[in-house]
Enzyme design. Structure first.
Site, PDB file in Angstrom:
ATOM      1  N   ASP A 112       0.825  -1.209   0.000  1.00 32.22           N
ATOM      2  CA  ASP A 112       0.000   0.000   0.000  1.00 32.22           C
ATOM      3  C   ASP A 112       0.859   1.259   0.000  1.00 32.22           C
ATOM      4  OD1 ASP A 112       0.900  -0.073   2.628  1.00 32.22           O
ATOM      5  OD2 ASP A 112      -1.089  -0.203   3.539  1.00 32.22           O
ATOM      6  N   SER A 113       2.183   1.094   0.051  1.00 32.80           N
ATOM      7  CA  SER A 113       3.082   2.228  -0.140  1.00 32.80           C
ATOM      8  C   SER A 113       2.879   2.870  -1.505  1.00 32.80           C
ATOM      9  CB  SER A 113       4.543   1.776  -0.012  1.00 32.80           C
ATOM     10  OG  SER A 113       4.831   0.737  -0.932  1.00 32.80           O
ATOM     11  N   ASP A 122      -1.321  -6.134  -0.591  1.00 32.24           N
ATOM     12  CA  ASP A 122      -1.688  -5.540   0.699  1.00 32.24           C
ATOM     13  C   ASP A 122      -3.198  -5.347   0.814  1.00 32.24           C
ATOM     14  OD1 ASP A 122       0.021  -4.989   2.827  1.00 32.24           O
ATOM     15  OD2 ASP A 122       0.986  -3.317   1.792  1.00 32.24           O
ATOM     16  N   LYS A 144      -1.440  -9.485   2.438  1.00 34.14           N
ATOM     17  CA  LYS A 144      -0.725  -9.035   3.637  1.00 34.14           C
ATOM     18  C   LYS A 144      -1.623  -8.114   4.432  1.00 34.14           C
ATOM     19  CE  LYS A 144       2.595  -5.795   3.662  1.00 34.14           C
ATOM     20  NZ  LYS A 144       2.148  -4.865   4.739  1.00 34.14           N
ATOM     21  N   GLU A 195      -1.734  -5.846   8.422  1.00 32.90           N
ATOM     22  CA  GLU A 195      -0.979  -5.373   9.570  1.00 32.90           C
ATOM     23  C   GLU A 195      -1.666  -5.758  10.878  1.00 32.90           C
ATOM     24  OE1 GLU A 195      -0.199  -1.199   9.260  1.00 32.90           O
ATOM     25  OE2 GLU A 195       0.712  -1.353   7.276  1.00 32.90           O
ATOM     26  N   GLU A 254       8.920  -4.626  10.844  1.00 35.14           N
ATOM     27  CA  GLU A 254       9.331  -3.276  10.454  1.00 35.14           C
ATOM     28  C   GLU A 254       9.763  -2.440  11.651  1.00 35.14           C
ATOM     29  OE1 GLU A 254       7.809   0.657   7.938  1.00 35.14           O
ATOM     30  OE2 GLU A 254       6.597  -1.177   7.943  1.00 35.14           O
TER      31      GLU A 254
END
Length: 264
Positions: A24-25, A63, A93, A95, A162
């Site tokens: 999602d960056s 993501d 993915k 978080e 991270e």
């Protein structure tokens, strides 16, 4: 390695990357948004499709963006199915640690591989006080370990780690049976990930970069040089030169020129 479109995935795949992450960056590096929280699920799926078309050897992961999985495990599974079915990637993915374990279990229970993401979780930066290193105290390091064990138990095939002290990341990696993928977590992780735009240097001078980013190239400088040269050659009419031009036989052109003159 991250990728956000066909060209970036194509080069990563040709370079032999084992895993390509549609992170999602891309919200910031491909869409110009302020942070990752802005990107929508439909937008992520569109980028996943582009990456999947170029990835022939790499294992692709998409993501789940903020807002697409936090409400309930059922919501998360529905989003994951869309990313796999419509986005054509191989895994998703998301978080979160212990709090997301039931969600990970729900998705993996449906046969969809999940890459977890613990430590600094950018989608939750406001709750974490910004982009800050996690696990720097004993209590927070213990929480990080508990998160790692929880996502492993829930069925994640690996976890991104991270912005965690290298010593903590290495010790936790040894405690796990699944791989860790570090970003700002030292060389003791099982693997590493970087945002492709960052590591290629494909951005203007002066842009802030996290401490963990190493520039392996300078794509911006080379792109700028090439485009400036193109502009100059077009204005001077040096480009297109004869070798870049389609020509017609002289006698045919002369016949065409006579036809044009006859129409005057």
């Amino acid at each position: 390695m991250t990728a956000h479109d066909f060209p970036s995935a194509h080069v990563a795949d040709h370079a032999g990357m084992e895993i390509i992450l549609v992170g999602d960056s891309l919200a910031m590096v491909a869409m110009g948004m302020d942070d990752t929280s802005e990107v929508l699920l439909d937008e992520m799926i569109l980028h996943c499709k582009s990456v999947a078309r170029a990835s022939k050897g790499a294992f692709t992961v998409g993501d789940l963006p903020m807002g697409s999985y936090e409400i309930s495990p059922e919501q998360a599974l529905a989003s994951a199915i869309r990313v796999i079915k419509e986005g054509r990637v191989k895994a998703v993915k998301l978080e979160g640690g212990k709090d997301m374990a039931p969600t990970i279990a729900k998705i993996t229970g449906a046969g969809i591989p999940v890459l977890a993401h613990i430590g600094l979780t950018p989608q939750r930066q406001n709750a974490l006080g910004g982009f800050r290193v996690q696990g720097k105290t004993t209590s927070s390091a213990v929480k990080f370990l508990e998160d790692a064990l929880a996502v492993q138990e829930a069925g994640a095939f690996a976890t991104v780690v991270e912005a965690v002290p290298a010593e903590v990341a290495e010790l936790v990696t040894k405690k796990l049976s699944i791989p860790t993928i570090g970003i700002g977590a030292g060389s003791g992780c099982s693997g590493q990930v970087l945002v492709q735009v960052d590591m290629l240097g494909n951005f203007p001078p002066g842009r802030f970069l996290p401490k963990f980013v190493k520039k392996f190239g300078n794509v911006w400088e080379e792109s700028l040089r090439a485009i400036e040269q193109y502009k100059a050659e077009v204005k001077s009419r040096a480009y297109p030169s004869p070798e870049h031009t389609y020509l017609m036989p002289k006698e045919v052109f002369e016949e065409f020129a006579r036809a044009v003159k006859d129409r005057e």
